[in-house]
Write a protein that holds these residues in place. Structure first.
Motif, PDB file in Angstrom:
ATOM      1  N   SER A  83     -12.504 -15.455  -0.384  1.00  0.00           N
ATOM      2  CA  SER A  83     -12.201 -17.225  -0.407  1.00  0.00           C
ATOM      3  C   SER A  83     -10.224 -16.491  -0.773  1.00  0.00           C
ATOM      4  O   SER A  83      -9.679 -17.101  -0.888  1.00  0.00           O
ATOM      5  N   LYS A  84      -9.840 -14.800  -1.402  1.00  0.00           N
ATOM      6  CA  LYS A  84      -8.354 -14.714  -1.864  1.00  0.00           C
ATOM      7  C   LYS A  84      -7.758 -15.685  -1.174  1.00  0.00           C
ATOM      8  O   LYS A  84      -6.518 -15.040  -0.901  1.00  0.00           O
ATOM      9  N   GLU A  85      -8.467 -13.910   0.892  1.00  0.00           N
ATOM     10  CA  GLU A  85      -7.746 -14.325   1.869  1.00  0.00           C
ATOM     11  C   GLU A  85      -7.164 -15.684   2.313  1.00  0.00           C
ATOM     12  O   GLU A  85      -5.913 -15.848   3.366  1.00  0.00           O
ATOM     13  N   GLY A  86      -7.560 -16.515   1.904  1.00  0.00           N
ATOM     14  CA  GLY A  86      -7.407 -18.344   1.892  1.00  0.00           C
ATOM     15  C   GLY A  86      -7.546 -18.371   3.785  1.00  0.00           C
ATOM     16  O   GLY A  86      -6.490 -18.984   4.920  1.00  0.00           O
TER      17      GLY A  86
ATOM     18  N   THR B  89     -16.266 -13.831  -2.680  1.00  0.00           N
ATOM     19  CA  THR B  89     -14.776 -14.141  -3.657  1.00  0.00           C
ATOM     20  C   THR B  89     -14.097 -13.290  -2.755  1.00  0.00           C
ATOM     21  O   THR B  89     -12.285 -13.285  -3.092  1.00  0.00           O
ATOM     22  N   LEU B  90     -14.228 -12.257  -2.053  1.00  0.00           N
ATOM     23  CA  LEU B  90     -13.300 -11.338  -1.391  1.00  0.00           C
ATOM     24  C   LEU B  90     -11.729 -12.508  -0.423  1.00  0.00           C
ATOM     25  O   LEU B  90     -11.445 -11.986   0.060  1.00  0.00           O
TER      26      LEU B  90
ATOM     27  N   THR C  62     -12.853  -5.205   0.528  1.00  0.00           N
ATOM     28  CA  THR C  62     -11.031  -6.001   0.505  1.00  0.00           C
ATOM     29  C   THR C  62     -11.674  -7.081   1.687  1.00  0.00           C
ATOM     30  O   THR C  62     -12.482  -6.805   2.244  1.00  0.00           O
TER      31      THR C  62
ATOM     32  N   THR D 167     -11.800 -13.645  10.326  1.00  0.00           N
ATOM     33  CA  THR D 167     -11.536 -12.861   9.254  1.00  0.00           C
ATOM     34  C   THR D 167     -12.821 -11.820   9.565  1.00  0.00           C
ATOM     35  O   THR D 167     -12.815 -10.420   9.527  1.00  0.00           O
TER      36      THR D 167
ATOM     37  N   THR E 284     -16.918  -6.765   2.404  1.00  0.00           N
ATOM     38  CA  THR E 284     -16.829  -8.683   1.712  1.00  0.00           C
ATOM     39  C   THR E 284     -17.912  -8.875   1.107  1.00  0.00           C
ATOM     40  O   THR E 284     -18.991  -8.697   1.027  1.00  0.00           O
TER      41      THR E 284
ATOM     42  N   ASN F 221      -9.334  -8.068   2.972  1.00  0.00           N
ATOM     43  CA  ASN F 221      -7.231  -7.914   3.580  1.00  0.00           C
ATOM     44  C   ASN F 221      -7.208  -7.262   4.786  1.00  0.00           C
ATOM     45  O   ASN F 221      -7.473  -6.169   5.098  1.00  0.00           O
TER      46      ASN F 221
END
Ligand code: G3P
Length: 215
Positions: A33-36, A30-31, A7, A42, A27, A9
């Motif tokens: 990008s999910k966090e924005g 895709t993972l 993840t 990150t 990571t 996150n």
């Protein structure tokens, strides 16, 4: 078996790491990008939480571009491992990066042949995507077993990461196959702790303890 959390996150990573059983993080685009959130920010924050390998993936498709990107990403923190796709260009890049002391995680591996090539190219981690193999009706754990055997037989330094894990049984099967590492989504790691008999057992112990005379 080492556990990585799959993840980007940071809150989930913080919580999972506090449980004391997490050895690293993986990571992918895709993972992330999910966090924005910003990629570098990150990854650097994840590295400040986890004392272990943190995989961050390149997105260039040519070897020169991958190497350039990898050098930049690897310079952000000593824990970073560069995720490289299982392609010819990717293997050229992996070889160059190994010579420079930059660790790689070869990703999107789906067959023992690909795993063998990735080990020869010097990949430190070989990520086999079991869930996506299951999705197409292929025998995913056979690939894990063959890859573990191949590493043992030839004495490669690489370690197999079971990736694309979807449920706790994937972990049981990975353990039986002798996988070195599993990268686990937060929700699946959470599920692994649970058993109804544990909850019932605790309830019963506490109920009985309440009946013990206390001075
Ligand atoms: O580690 C790779 C993993 O994130 C891919 O999982 O569920 O997208 O196949 P999935």
């Amino acid at each position: 078996m080492k556990f990585f959390v799959d993840t980007a996150n940071v809150n989930s990573i913080r919580e999972a790491y506090s449980w004391g059983v997490v050895d690293g993080v993986t990571t992918n685009p895709t993972l992330i990008s999910k966090e924005g959130r910003d990629f570098k920010e990150t990854i650097v924050e994840i590295c400040s939480v986890v004392d272990g390998p943190v995989s961050a993936e390149v997105v260039n498709l040519d070897a020169e571009g991958m190497v350039r990107e990898a050098r930049e990403i690897a310079s952000w923190h000593k824990n970073i491992v560069i995720k490289i796709p299982m392609t010819k260009e990717g293997m050229r890049a992996a070889k160059t990066l190994k010579a420079e002391g930059i660790r790689t995680n070869i990703t999107l591996i789906f067959s023992p042949n690909q795993a063998l090539i990735a080990a020869k190219a010097g990949g430190m981690f070989l990520s086999v995507f079991v869930g996506r193999l299951d999705d197409i009706g292929a025998e995913s754990m056979g690939v894990i077993r063959d890859t573990v055997d191949m590493i043992d037989t030839y004495g490669f330094d690489s370690e197999v990461i079971v990736a694309s894990i979807r449920h706790p049984m994937h972990l049981v099967e990975s353990m039986r196959a002798g996988a070195h590492i599993a990268t686990i989504p937060f929700a699946v790691l959470d599920q692994m702790f649970k058993h109804p008999l544990t909850d019932i057992g605790i309830e019963r112990f506490l109920a009985d303890w309440a009946k013990v005379p206390k001075g």
